[in-house]
Each structure stands twice: as structure tokens, then as C-alpha cells.
Scaffold this motif. Structure first.
Motif, short mmCIF file in Angstrom:
data_model
loop_
_atom_site.label_atom_id
_atom_site.label_comp_id
_atom_site.label_asym_id
_atom_site.label_seq_id
_atom_site.Cartn_x
_atom_site.Cartn_y
_atom_site.Cartn_z
N ASP A 1 28.98 36.93 32.48
CA ASP A 1 28.23 36.27 31.76
C ASP A 1 26.77 37.09 31.89
OD1 ASP A 1 29.84 34.63 30.73
OD2 ASP A 1 29.41 32.80 32.09
N VAL A 2 26.54 37.39 33.30
CA VAL A 2 25.06 37.90 33.73
C VAL A 2 25.17 39.16 33.13
CG1 VAL A 2 23.88 38.82 35.70
CG2 VAL A 2 25.12 36.69 35.78
N ARG A 3 26.31 40.09 32.93
CA ARG A 3 26.10 41.54 32.35
C ARG A 3 25.88 41.29 30.82
NH1 ARG A 3 30.20 45.30 31.39
NH2 ARG A 3 31.59 43.57 30.44
N VAL B 1 42.05 31.43 44.30
CA VAL B 1 42.34 32.27 43.23
C VAL B 1 41.32 31.55 41.92
CG1 VAL B 1 43.98 32.96 41.25
CG2 VAL B 1 44.40 32.76 43.59
N LYS B 2 41.39 30.36 41.66
CA LYS B 2 40.51 29.54 40.80
C LYS B 2 39.05 30.08 40.84
CE LYS B 2 40.20 25.08 38.30
NZ LYS B 2 40.36 23.75 38.51
N GLU B 3 38.49 29.93 42.03
CA GLU B 3 37.10 30.00 42.17
C GLU B 3 36.75 31.60 42.05
OE1 GLU B 3 35.63 27.98 45.85
OE2 GLU B 3 35.23 26.43 44.17
N SER B 4 37.51 32.45 42.37
CA SER B 4 37.31 33.88 42.16
C SER B 4 37.34 34.22 40.73
CB SER B 4 38.37 34.66 42.68
OG SER B 4 38.28 34.54 44.24
N ARG B 5 38.08 33.54 39.94
CA ARG B 5 38.24 33.64 38.53
C ARG B 5 36.73 33.04 37.88
NH1 ARG B 5 39.55 36.75 35.33
NH2 ARG B 5 41.30 36.90 36.93
N ARG B 6 36.37 32.23 38.30
CA ARG B 6 35.03 31.64 37.89
C ARG B 6 34.01 32.68 38.11
NH1 ARG B 6 32.07 31.29 34.76
NH2 ARG B 6 30.62 29.72 34.12
N VAL B 7 33.92 33.25 39.36
CA VAL B 7 32.97 34.11 39.73
C VAL B 7 32.92 35.39 39.01
CG1 VAL B 7 31.96 35.43 41.58
CG2 VAL B 7 32.68 32.95 41.89
N LEU B 8 34.13 35.69 38.63
CA LEU B 8 34.49 37.10 37.80
C LEU B 8 33.80 36.62 36.34
CD1 LEU B 8 37.74 38.28 38.90
CD2 LEU B 8 35.62 38.94 39.58
N GLU B 9 33.94 35.49 35.73
CA GLU B 9 33.56 34.97 34.62
C GLU B 9 31.91 35.19 34.60
OE1 GLU B 9 35.23 31.47 33.78
OE2 GLU B 9 37.28 32.38 33.26
N LEU B 10 31.47 34.64 35.72
CA LEU B 10 30.04 34.55 35.91
C LEU B 10 29.35 35.94 35.70
CD1 LEU B 10 27.54 32.90 36.51
CD2 LEU B 10 28.01 33.08 39.13
N ILE B 11 29.93 36.87 36.62
CA ILE B 11 29.59 38.25 36.64
C ILE B 11 29.57 38.79 35.10
CG2 ILE B 11 30.28 40.46 37.38
CD1 ILE B 11 31.28 39.35 40.10
#
Length: 264
Positions: free
Chosen positions: A202-204, A190-200
Motif C-alpha cells: 500500500d505504501v509503495r 502468519v495473519k499479522e505478517s500478511r497484513r504488514v506485507l499488504e501495508l508495505i
């Protein structure tokens, strides 16, 4: 929602009439596709719907039997993923395609190593490790990934979310016009998925449009601007996640709901 509903009149990546057959199996059946500048477009569909074939056709991994693909309004024909990458379409697969034993820097620059200036680089092929470290550190910092303290550490020492971050940073670092993310949160907590969504996001926010392939409906509805629903080898419709529920999307995807009134 019509295809201009995102406020853009010209897709950055567009496909029309894509067909791909494997023997008697039709994986893509006159498929259309549109990605607009600056958006996150989720692609969802049941298993066997043809999502993978669509993404492979857009990224040069397979060549369609018929149809056209345009990037920035110009026709493109990719024979290999490398050609698509050189044109600006970077794909981050679920397997990440990272070399675990190599460092973060080496993975960032795999196939793109910087040569040292002057004779040493030109004739003796000496690498400019300092420049590569500086570049990698800057790109990771730009995407808020400097929780990674040592960019010379092997990728195998990183967590799953950090590895995903390195793969996305690599895709975003080299002038990509489009980034395709294949199940980026699969097998993450859950925590790592959250960071990846934030990263997505950020890229956008840096102006790079993203194609997000995912089975995770809460993630799709959280970050996507539009959702491309793929069924039986073609685009069934596109929806705005603000106007439809997750149950609606699943019903459309599985054929339980008729897409009447929803734009193709």
C-alpha cells in the motif's frame, strides 16, 4: 540485472564507497547502494554482513568514515537520525520506538505536536487535539488501518501487527521520501505478517520507495522489486527476484554461489 533495470535512471537514494570501521573491524568496506523511485528494495545478508551498518549510515544513526550519500541527486550528510528524518528518510526499527502507554494519536505526533491556532497555541502552547485526531484517523484510513476503532486507545492494547501499522503510518504521514523497514514481520504470526506485507505494498502504491531489511525469504521474494545482497561489508550484487530462486539468493548471500554475471 543492471542498475537501470527498474526503469529509472536516477536513484532517489544513492551511496558510493561507504566505509565504516569499529576499531579493527570493518563493517562497511567500500559499499555502494541504490534505491530507485517507487520500488521496494530488499536488503538481505548473513549475520555480520554489515546490513545494519549500511542502514545506520543511510539513516544518520552512524557517520561513515568515507564515502558519499545522495538524496534526490544532492549530497547529504546526516549527523543524527532526526536530520535524516527531516530530509525525508524515515526508519521503522524492529523495536518500533513507540510509547506503549500513550495513545495512537500521541504516538503519531510524538515530537511533531500541533499547536492550537491563535494565542492559546502560540503563547500557552495549547495542543490542537482535534486536528491531530483528524489527521491520524485520515492517515490510518489511507493505509487501510481503520480496524483500529479508537485512535485514543493506548498502543499497548494493540496487536503486534497493529503496532507495526501505526509505526509505518507515522513514517508515511509526514512527507517521507524513503521509508526503511527493519524486520517488520519479525515476531508476528502468519495473519499479522500478511497484513504488514499488504501495508508495505500500500505504501509503495502511494509512490514512497521502501528499503526492506528481512531474513524472511518468502516475504522478500513476494514483495521486493529488487534484492540487494550484502556480503562482507559491501554490495555483492543486486538481483531481480523473478530471475532467481530463494536458493540462489541464499547461495549468493553465504558465498556458496559466485555472483559472476550478476550486476554489482
Amino acid at each position: 540485472m543492471d542498475q537501470k533495470g527498474f526503469g529509472m535512471t536516477q536513484p532517489i537514494l544513492k551511496a558510493r564507497g561507504l566505509v565504516k570501521r569499529y576499531g579493527k573491524v570493518t563493517a562497511l568496506d567500500n559499499c555502494d547502494f541504490d534505491l530507485y523511485p517507487g520500488e521496494i528494495l530488499a536488503v538481505i545478508g548473513d549475520n555480520g554482513a554489515g546490513k545494519s551498518s549500511l542502514i545506520k549510515a543511510l539513516s544518520g544513526a552512524v557517520q561513515p568514515d568515507a564515502g558519499t550519500v545522495e538524496l534526490d541527486g544532492k549530497p547529504v550528510h546526516f549527523s543524527t537520525p532526526l536530520e535524516a528524518q527531516d530530509a525525508g528518510i524515515a526508519t521503522v526499527y524492529q523495536t518500533l520506538a513507540l510509547s506503549p502507554a500513550l495513545s495512537i494519536v500521541d504516538n503519531m505526533f510524538m515530537g511533531r505536536e500541533l499547536r492550537a491556532p491563535g494565542v492559546a497555541g502560540k503563547w500557552f502552547r495549547k495542543l490542537d487535539h482535534g486536528a491531530m485526531r483528524d489527521f491520524a484517523r485520515q492517515k490510518l484510513s489511507d493505509l487501510g488501518l481503520m480496524t483500529i476503532q479508537d485512535i485514543d486507545q493506548p498502543v499497548e492494547t494493540l496487536s503486534g501487527g497493529q503496532r507495526q501499522g501505526v509505526a509505518v503510518a507515522r513514517a508515511a504521514a509526514f512527507g517521507s521520501k524513503v521509508i526503511i523497514l527493519d524486520e517488520p514481520t519479525a515476531a508476528l504470526g502468519v495473519k499479522e505478517s500478511r497484513r504488514v506485507l499488504e501495508l508495505i505494498l500500500d505504501v509503495r502504491s502511494r509512490g514512497i520507495p521502501i528499503i526492506l531489511i528481512s531474513h524472511n525469504m518468502p516475504h522478500v521474494f513476494e514483495v521486493a522489486d529488487r534484492i540487494h545482497i550484502h556480503r562482507l561489508g559491501r554490495r555483492l550484487c543486486t538481483i531481480n527476484p523473478k530471475d532467481y530462486s530463494m536458493s540462489d539468493a541464499v547461495a549468493l548471500m553465504t558465498g556458496a554461489k559466485d555472483p559472476e554475471g550478476v550486476a554489482a
